[in-house]
Scaffold this active site. Structure first.
Site, short mmCIF file in Angstrom:
data_model
loop_
_atom_site.label_atom_id
_atom_site.label_comp_id
_atom_site.label_asym_id
_atom_site.label_seq_id
_atom_site.Cartn_x
_atom_site.Cartn_y
_atom_site.Cartn_z
N GLN A 158 3.11 10.11 1.10
CA GLN A 158 4.41 9.42 1.16
C GLN A 158 5.28 9.77 -0.04
O GLN A 158 6.49 9.60 0.01
CB GLN A 158 4.23 7.90 1.21
CG GLN A 158 3.65 7.40 2.52
CD GLN A 158 3.54 5.89 2.52
OE1 GLN A 158 2.58 5.33 2.00
NE2 GLN A 158 4.54 5.22 3.06
N HIS B 158 -1.97 7.75 7.11
CA HIS B 158 -1.03 8.61 6.38
C HIS B 158 -1.70 9.89 5.91
O HIS B 158 -1.12 10.97 5.96
CB HIS B 158 -0.47 7.89 5.13
CG HIS B 158 0.69 6.99 5.42
ND1 HIS B 158 1.88 7.43 5.95
CD2 HIS B 158 0.85 5.65 5.23
CE1 HIS B 158 2.71 6.41 6.07
NE2 HIS B 158 2.11 5.32 5.65
N HIS C 261 -4.22 1.76 7.73
CA HIS C 261 -2.83 2.25 7.78
C HIS C 261 -2.66 3.42 6.79
O HIS C 261 -2.07 4.44 7.13
CB HIS C 261 -1.87 1.10 7.43
CG HIS C 261 -0.42 1.47 7.35
ND1 HIS C 261 0.53 1.00 8.24
CD2 HIS C 261 0.26 2.29 6.49
CE1 HIS C 261 1.72 1.52 7.91
NE2 HIS C 261 1.58 2.29 6.84
N GLU C 262 -3.19 3.25 5.57
CA GLU C 262 -3.02 4.30 4.55
C GLU C 262 -3.85 5.54 4.89
O GLU C 262 -3.39 6.67 4.65
CB GLU C 262 -3.39 3.76 3.16
CG GLU C 262 -2.64 2.52 2.68
CD GLU C 262 -1.13 2.60 2.82
OE1 GLU C 262 -0.57 3.70 2.77
OE2 GLU C 262 -0.49 1.54 2.99
N CYS D 212 6.22 -0.03 7.19
CA CYS D 212 5.86 1.13 6.39
C CYS D 212 7.08 1.59 5.59
O CYS D 212 8.18 1.67 6.14
CB CYS D 212 5.40 2.25 7.32
SG CYS D 212 4.93 3.73 6.43
N LEU D 213 6.88 1.88 4.31
CA LEU D 213 8.01 2.33 3.48
C LEU D 213 8.58 3.64 3.99
O LEU D 213 9.75 3.95 3.73
CB LEU D 213 7.55 2.49 2.02
CG LEU D 213 7.16 1.20 1.28
CD1 LEU D 213 6.60 1.54 -0.09
CD2 LEU D 213 8.35 0.25 1.16
N GLY E 133 0.84 -1.19 0.00
CA GLY E 133 0.00 0.00 0.00
C GLY E 133 0.87 1.24 0.00
O GLY E 133 2.03 1.19 0.43
CO CO Z 1 2.90 3.37 5.59
#
Ligand code: CO
Length: 181
Positions: free
Chosen positions: A51, A145, A141-142, A99-100, A46
């Site tokens: 991000q 963000h 989670h997204e 998470c990236l 995702g």
């Molecule tokens: Co993330």
């Protein structure tokens, strides 16, 4: 089409609240395509627009569907959600989330097990999605963000301080302190 740079903690843009998409213009479609490409290249499941530095409410994800007969086989299931909003949630589930934007951090987070999410497609069509399990976790989670909430915000003050120092050291060695701060 190029890969987008994924911002990492403690980049301040990641802490901002993203704005709703009101105009469904071609640049949104272009962004979604580039986000998918970037997400696949980084082996993510995702990715949220902030991000990659775009403070708008756009997320992409792909949680492959397991074949019921052959668990080795998976079918890709890419989906992009514009202006996603959880309109119903129930139950509790925990996954180990990474998470990236927060490298090397994996933590368990309490999430709702089943959710109904309203969203718009890239054409601006209003839809609803009922889902559960990892897909529900990923959407939550997204959406975090989009609200400027990161996995690090779920750590204790002490653990967050340790992680911040660790990230700053890496940022300095990568000489991208200007970018990161
Ligand atoms: Co993330």
């Amino acid at each position: 089409m190029s890969l987008l740079e994924v911002l990492k903690y403690p980049n301040k843009r990641l802490k901002e609240k993203s704005k709703e998409v009101k105009e469904f213009i071609p640049s949104i479609e272009q962004l979604v395509e580039e986000m998918f490409k970037t997400m696949y290249a980084k082996n993510g499941i995702g990715l949220a627009a902030p991000q990659v530095g775009e403070l708008i409410r756009v997320i992409v994800m792909d949680i492959p569907i397991e074949d019921p007969i052959d668990p080795e086989k998976h079918t890709p299931d890419p989906i992009s959600l514009i202006n996603p909003k959880i309109i119903h949630g129930e139950g509790l589930i925990q996954y180990e989330e990474g998470c990236l934007s927060c490298p090397e951090l994996i933590i368990k987070v309490d999430r709702q097990k089943k959710i109904t999410v309203s969203y718009q497609t890239i054409e601006g069509k209003s839809c609803e999605l009922k889902t559960s399990g990892l897909k529900a976790v990923c959407i939550q989670h997204e959406i975090d963000h989009l609200n400027g909430v990161l996995l690090v915000d779920r750590l204790s003050d002490m653990d967050r301080k340790d992680y911040s120092q660790h990230r700053l050291k890496i940022a300095k060695s990568e000489k991208d302190l200007v970018n990161v701060l």
